[in-house]
Scaffold this motif. Structure first.
Motif, PDB file in Angstrom:
ATOM      1  N   CYS A  87       1.111   3.938  -3.050  1.00 39.26           N
ATOM      2  CA  CYS A  87       0.753   5.312  -2.688  1.00 39.26           C
ATOM      3  C   CYS A  87       1.839   6.292  -3.142  1.00 39.26           C
ATOM      4  N   LEU A 101      -5.428  10.150  -3.208  1.00 40.22           N
ATOM      5  CA  LEU A 101      -6.291   9.702  -4.298  1.00 40.22           C
ATOM      6  C   LEU A 101      -7.292  10.801  -4.674  1.00 40.22           C
ATOM      7  N   LEU A 138      -3.021   4.737  -6.850  1.00 42.76           N
ATOM      8  CA  LEU A 138      -3.609   5.036  -5.544  1.00 42.76           C
ATOM      9  C   LEU A 138      -4.785   4.112  -5.244  1.00 42.76           C
ATOM     10  N   GLN A 139      -5.527   3.718  -6.266  1.00 38.27           N
ATOM     11  CA  GLN A 139      -6.615   2.766  -6.065  1.00 38.27           C
ATOM     12  C   GLN A 139      -6.055   1.416  -5.597  1.00 38.27           C
ATOM     13  N   VAL A 164      -3.479   7.817   1.918  1.00 40.76           N
ATOM     14  CA  VAL A 164      -3.888   7.216   0.643  1.00 40.76           C
ATOM     15  C   VAL A 164      -5.191   7.861   0.163  1.00 40.76           C
ATOM     16  N   LYS A 165      -6.150   7.975   1.059  1.00 37.94           N
ATOM     17  CA  LYS A 165      -7.451   8.558   0.713  1.00 37.94           C
ATOM     18  C   LYS A 165      -7.302   9.992   0.212  1.00 37.94           C
ATOM     19  N   ALA A 196       0.837  -1.204   0.000  1.00 39.05           N
ATOM     20  CA  ALA A 196       0.000   0.000   0.000  1.00 39.05           C
ATOM     21  C   ALA A 196       0.871   1.252   0.000  1.00 39.05           C
ATOM     22  N   GLY A 250      -3.688   5.102   5.883  1.00 40.06           N
ATOM     23  CA  GLY A 250      -5.040   5.037   5.329  1.00 40.06           C
ATOM     24  C   GLY A 250      -5.566   6.415   4.961  1.00 40.06           C
ATOM     25  N   GLU A 287      -5.135   1.711  -2.011  1.00 41.68           N
ATOM     26  CA  GLU A 287      -6.345   1.619  -1.198  1.00 41.68           C
ATOM     27  C   GLU A 287      -6.757   0.156  -1.006  1.00 41.68           C
ATOM     28  N   LYS A 288      -6.640  -0.631  -2.080  1.00 44.50           N
ATOM     29  CA  LYS A 288      -6.992  -2.054  -2.024  1.00 44.50           C
ATOM     30  C   LYS A 288      -6.099  -2.804  -1.041  1.00 44.50           C
ATOM     31  N   TYR A 298      -4.299  -1.533   1.387  1.00 43.46           N
ATOM     32  CA  TYR A 298      -4.488  -1.049   2.754  1.00 43.46           C
ATOM     33  C   TYR A 298      -5.700  -1.725   3.386  1.00 43.46           C
ATOM     34  N   SER A 299      -6.782  -1.834   2.622  1.00 40.88           N
ATOM     35  CA  SER A 299      -7.991  -2.503   3.109  1.00 40.88           C
ATOM     36  C   SER A 299      -7.701  -3.972   3.424  1.00 40.88           C
TER      37      SER A 299
END
Length: 410
Positions: A255, A320, A274-275, A316-317, A251, A313, A278-279, A281-282
């Motif tokens: 990022c 993005l 970045l997507q 990243v958000k 992640a 987290g 996000e994946k 990180y989740s």
């Protein structure tokens, strides 16, 4: 960050008296046996002393190992096996497979088992030091050095010591190559985590941070792979930790790679990167929960509760969203369906194990002292020998997590 790292338990061992009545035929021989007993006990005590530092540990290690080598190194001027090597039985438990002890009547078995515990102590010391509030640059360097030292000791055991044992390590035991490989690579990865935290703190080039994060993620993947063929009943928890750290640093890599792409006006690719961040990180968040619910040996780390974890987290958000805004106002680029391939190589910050060397043979040892041991006269006190072979688990201190400062290095 005391609870940022997963730590397996220390190995436990039976007390060893080195009471070779009859075998030790003069006062000098009896004294070195007493010294062996006391230096071994001192080293074992330091493993549990929260005030012990690297210098204290090195002094204790050198004191015991320099004497123990008198039971291993050839001392009679020939190439023959040391006559004292197989005179004493040693018992040690395993870090993964519970409190059932393995025994070998071999001084090298005690040497490598004690080396293993020294390496484990270095990982625990690094974790404890990293958990301090407002960690200084010098303390961060010591965390880094301690983890490199641990990696070097594990590597030394694998490459220089295990092959000398008469009895080969059992599958999945501490001295088996797959377990040692996992410890080596985990220590390297964790040392690089310190480097990444420092690079982020100093706002280094995003490309450097992305490359370091990617290399670190690969280390965790390699460590996880080393355990794949071992029994999951004692490796499942450890593997979950390695997997969540792999996802966490992937992640990070995606990022910061996204930032590099944006700086090169590749906004569509940046969004896709970045997507992907996000994946991962989740996925890391999910693995944190699974890790916490998985039974197995070792202290349970709690990465998802750390500010260092949560900050990523948010970062990243926000990054993005920034890329999406820029694309809507300026670039109008298509977002690729496939994530960019990370073929990143870090030029700086990569960690190699610190070379470990045994101390020189203790000055008290010489051919005359060696000759003063008569192995034709075995130990007389058999009852005492049975009693000293009892193995009690190591009572490690229960360290409470301190205030989380987000792994910043002041």
């Amino acid at each position: 960050m005391t609870h940022w790292f997963h730590r397996n338990p220390l190995k436990a061992t039976a007390p060893v008296s080195f009471n070779f009545y009859g075998v030790a035929t003069n006062n000098a021989a009896a004294k070195i046996c007493n010294d062996l007993r006391s230096t071994r006990m001192k080293l074992l005590e330091l493993f549990l002393d929260v005030n012990c530092n690297m210098e204290m540990m090195k002094n204790a290690v050198d004191a015991y190992f320099s004497l123990l080598q008198g039971f291993i190194t050839s001392l009679d001027g020939t190439t023959q096996e040391n006559k004292l090597r197989f005179i004493q039985n040693f018992k040690w438990t395993d870090t993964l497979q519970g409190n059932v002890a393995s025994a070998q009547q071999d001084a090298i078995f005690d040497l490598v088992s004690m080396e293993f515990n020294v390496a484990l102590w270095h990982t625990k010391y690094a974790s404890r030091l990293a958990g301090k509030e407002d960690i200084t640059v010098d303390e961060a360097k010591e965390v880094h050095r301690s983890l490199k030292t641990a990696a070097g000791i594990f590597k030394h055991i694998k490459e220089n010591e295990v092959g000398k044992l008469v009895t080969a390590p059992e599958k999945g035991k501490d001295l088996e190559s797959r377990v040692l490989d996992t410890y080596i690579v985990q220590c390297q990865a964790e040392a690089q985590e310190v480097t990444i935290a420092r690079a982020i703190e100093l706002k280094h080039n995003p490309g450097l941070i992305a490359a370091l994060a990617y290399e670190t993620a690969n280390f965790y993947q390699k460590a996880d792979n080393s355990l794949t063929t071992l029994d999951p009943s004692y490796t499942a928890k450890w593997k979950k930790y390695l997997q969540l750290k792999n996802c966490f640093y992937l992640a990070y890599a995606y990022c910061y790679h996204g930032q590099t792409l944006l700086a090169s006006d590749k906004c569509g690719e940046a969004i896709r990167s970045l997507q992907e961040a996000e994946k991962y990180y989740s996925k890391a968040e999910t693995l944190c929960k699974e890790y916490g619910q998985t039974k197995g040996p070792g202290s349970t780390a709690k990465p998802s509760e750390h500010l260092f974890f949560r900050k990523l987290g948010t970062y990243v958000k926000n990054t993005l969203e920034k890329c999406q805004r820029e694309n809507g106002f300026i670039y109008f680029q298509k977002v690729p369906p496939e994530a960019p391939q990370l073929e990143l190589k870090a030029s700086y910050g990569l960690v190699e194990p610190q070379i470990f060397e045994l101390p020189a043979l203790g000055a008290a040892w010489n051919q005359e002292l060696y000759a003063a041991f008569d192995i034709t006269k075995g130990p007389k006190d058999d009852k005492a020998k049975v009693k000293e072979e009892e193995v009690k688990p190591m009572k490690e201190p229960d360290l409470k997590p301190q205030k989380d400062t987000g792994c910043s290095v002041s």
